[in-house]
Design a protein around this motif. Sequence first.
Motif, PDB file in Angstrom:
ATOM      1  N   ARG A  35       3.648   6.931   5.368  1.00 46.64           N
ATOM      2  CA  ARG A  35       4.353   7.291   4.138  1.00 46.64           C
ATOM      3  C   ARG A  35       3.297   7.528   3.062  1.00 46.64           C
ATOM      4  O   ARG A  35       2.355   6.754   2.925  1.00 46.64           O
ATOM      5  CB  ARG A  35       5.289   6.178   3.679  1.00 46.64           C
ATOM      6  N   GLN A  36       3.465   8.609   2.323  1.00 43.73           N
ATOM      7  CA  GLN A  36       2.531   8.920   1.238  1.00 43.73           C
ATOM      8  C   GLN A  36       3.313   9.060  -0.054  1.00 43.73           C
ATOM      9  O   GLN A  36       4.232   9.869  -0.151  1.00 43.73           O
ATOM     10  CB  GLN A  36       1.770  10.206   1.540  1.00 43.73           C
ATOM     11  N   LYS A  37       2.953   8.242  -1.032  1.00 43.73           N
ATOM     12  CA  LYS A  37       3.565   8.352  -2.360  1.00 43.73           C
ATOM     13  C   LYS A  37       2.741   9.316  -3.194  1.00 43.73           C
ATOM     14  O   LYS A  37       1.545   9.472  -2.966  1.00 43.73           O
ATOM     15  CB  LYS A  37       3.643   6.980  -3.018  1.00 43.73           C
ATOM     16  N   HIS A  38       3.375   9.955  -4.136  1.00 41.82           N
ATOM     17  CA  HIS A  38       2.730  10.981  -4.947  1.00 41.82           C
ATOM     18  C   HIS A  38       1.415  10.476  -5.553  1.00 41.82           C
ATOM     19  O   HIS A  38       1.390   9.440  -6.221  1.00 41.82           O
ATOM     20  CB  HIS A  38       3.685  11.439  -6.054  1.00 41.82           C
ATOM     21  N   GLY A  39       0.346  11.207  -5.305  1.00 46.37           N
ATOM     22  CA  GLY A  39      -0.955  10.876  -5.887  1.00 46.37           C
ATOM     23  C   GLY A  39      -1.686   9.739  -5.211  1.00 46.37           C
ATOM     24  O   GLY A  39      -2.735   9.303  -5.684  1.00 46.37           O
ATOM     25  N   GLU A  40      -1.154   9.220  -4.096  1.00 43.31           N
ATOM     26  CA  GLU A  40      -1.790   8.105  -3.389  1.00 43.31           C
ATOM     27  C   GLU A  40      -2.173   8.514  -1.974  1.00 43.31           C
ATOM     28  O   GLU A  40      -1.717   9.523  -1.463  1.00 43.31           O
ATOM     29  CB  GLU A  40      -0.837   6.898  -3.332  1.00 43.31           C
ATOM     30  N   ALA A  41      -2.998   7.692  -1.365  1.00 39.24           N
ATOM     31  CA  ALA A  41      -3.392   7.925   0.028  1.00 39.24           C
ATOM     32  C   ALA A  41      -2.229   7.550   0.951  1.00 39.24           C
ATOM     33  O   ALA A  41      -1.406   6.696   0.597  1.00 39.24           O
ATOM     34  CB  ALA A  41      -4.619   7.084   0.370  1.00 39.24           C
ATOM     35  N   PRO A  42      -2.144   8.177   2.136  1.00 39.12           N
ATOM     36  CA  PRO A  42      -1.088   7.810   3.088  1.00 39.12           C
ATOM     37  C   PRO A  42      -1.216   6.346   3.503  1.00 39.12           C
ATOM     38  O   PRO A  42      -2.320   5.817   3.614  1.00 39.12           O
ATOM     39  CB  PRO A  42      -1.354   8.728   4.286  1.00 39.12           C
ATOM     40  N   VAL A  43      -0.078   5.719   3.743  1.00 41.39           N
ATOM     41  CA  VAL A  43      -0.028   4.332   4.198  1.00 41.39           C
ATOM     42  C   VAL A  43       0.553   4.313   5.605  1.00 41.39           C
ATOM     43  O   VAL A  43       1.613   4.891   5.863  1.00 41.39           O
ATOM     44  CB  VAL A  43       0.855   3.477   3.256  1.00 41.39           C
ATOM     45  N   PHE A  44      -0.150   3.661   6.528  1.00 42.30           N
ATOM     46  CA  PHE A  44       0.301   3.540   7.910  1.00 42.30           C
ATOM     47  C   PHE A  44       1.523   2.626   7.969  1.00 42.30           C
ATOM     48  O   PHE A  44       1.512   1.531   7.407  1.00 42.30           O
ATOM     49  CB  PHE A  44      -0.840   2.970   8.761  1.00 42.30           C
TER      50      PHE A  44
END
Length: 93
Positions: A35-44
């Motif tokens: 999941r990737q939130k706007h302006g952040e790195a993807p989270v596994f």
Amino acid sequence: QQPVQSPQAVILREGEDAVINCSSSKALYSVHWYRQKHGEAPVFLMMLLKGGEQKGHDKISASFNEKKQQSSLYLMASQLSYSGTYFCGAETQ
């Protein structure tokens, strides 16, 4: 080869459920969900190996259907914290 996700976009209201599918024309060995939130790195979020297993935490779970060469990510009773872009990566055989 990149897996194919469907639907491409899902817009949810709080409390609604959604399913995002990830499939491949080649035999899948493992599927990784992020999941990737706007302006952040993807989270596994989780990884599933072939064999039809299901994993989950909180109200987000995923299954692996080896016969269909597909993994499905389930978002149950969506919350505002679930917002973002979900995507899968896959290892094929």
